[in-house]
Design a protein around this motif. Sequence first.
Motif, short mmCIF file in Angstrom:
data_model
loop_
_atom_site.label_atom_id
_atom_site.label_comp_id
_atom_site.label_asym_id
_atom_site.label_seq_id
_atom_site.Cartn_x
_atom_site.Cartn_y
_atom_site.Cartn_z
N ARG A 130 3.40 1.36 16.65
CA ARG A 130 3.69 2.56 15.54
C ARG A 130 2.07 2.03 14.95
N ILE A 131 0.83 2.69 15.01
CA ILE A 131 -0.14 2.89 14.15
C ILE A 131 -0.75 4.39 13.23
N GLU A 132 -0.81 3.43 11.80
CA GLU A 132 -0.77 4.11 10.77
C GLU A 132 -2.15 4.57 10.39
N VAL A 133 -3.22 6.17 10.61
CA VAL A 133 -4.83 5.95 10.39
C VAL A 133 -4.39 6.59 8.95
N LEU A 134 -5.44 5.57 7.92
CA LEU A 134 -5.41 6.83 6.83
C LEU A 134 -6.83 7.43 5.97
N CYS A 135 -7.22 8.19 6.70
CA CYS A 135 -8.85 8.11 6.16
C CYS A 135 -9.17 9.03 5.33
N GLU A 136 -10.07 9.31 4.61
CA GLU A 136 -10.84 10.10 3.37
C GLU A 136 -10.89 11.68 3.25
N ASP A 137 -11.29 11.94 4.40
CA ASP A 137 -11.07 13.52 5.18
C ASP A 137 -10.96 13.88 6.41
N LYS A 138 -10.84 14.83 6.78
CA LYS A 138 -10.56 15.84 7.58
C LYS A 138 -11.92 15.59 9.04
N MET A 179 4.35 -2.28 11.93
CA MET A 179 3.12 -1.52 12.39
C MET A 179 1.73 -1.83 11.71
N LEU A 180 0.80 -0.93 12.33
CA LEU A 180 -0.46 -1.41 12.05
C LEU A 180 -0.93 -0.51 11.59
N ILE A 181 -1.35 -0.82 10.04
CA ILE A 181 -1.84 0.40 9.17
C ILE A 181 -3.49 0.24 9.15
N VAL A 182 -3.93 1.83 8.98
CA VAL A 182 -5.73 1.56 9.64
C VAL A 182 -6.26 2.32 8.38
#
Length: 231
Positions: free
Chosen positions: A2-10, A81-84
């Motif tokens: 499972r790779i969770e990608v957290l980013c700043e905006d859409k 998991m890998l958190i990005v």
Amino acid sequence: MRIEVLCEDKSSVPVLRELLAAELDQRPSGQDHRIYYHPHRGLGFLPADLQARPLASQTGLYDLLPAKLRAYQSLAPDLKMLIVVVHDSDDKNPDTCYQQLEYLFRRLSPDHYFVIGIAVEELESWLMGDFVAIQQAYPQADRERWSRYQQDSICGTWEQLAFVLEGRKKAQQLIRLGYPAVGIYKSEWAQRIAPFMDAQRNRSPSLQLFLKRFNAILSRAEGDSRRASQG
């Protein structure tokens, strides 16, 4: 994995989705990777108390990141998991941003793999790194204006991209309008350019560093997973 990608905006999501999908397609491992994208409403600020519960009004990446890392650690400590995390450096030192986030991961979510991507100065620098993709999405793009851009420099990157894509008059109008109009255009630029991007020809050092880290950590995670299943 499972790779969770957290980013700043859409507007970050189309770029990250295309780039990471291409990287995963090229991997020889044959492992199943499930990737999820979580855009936020801006960067926000890290709380002074990393254990504090965020307010309902706080919606930025930094506002929520400590709480999210704590949640990943408590809800799935045994699920590797890998958190990005990816965000703009703005006018900050990218190395300082990286070190700050690295500290958060090691303190709040030590059982998970992590990758940090810092776009210098803005994620639009990653778009500016690939003029072939720009021209495919915007055939009228101003190559001469693009050629004057110094890659990954602090120069008002989204404004430079606006001049390249929209021309001088419209870019100046957009700069005067500011947000939220700018956000709408940035999302449109990303959605149109991202499908044509090719990491191998991209000139952005911050993008290349991010992808290098992503592949290295994912290779480590895959190796650990294989050894665990064999043991």
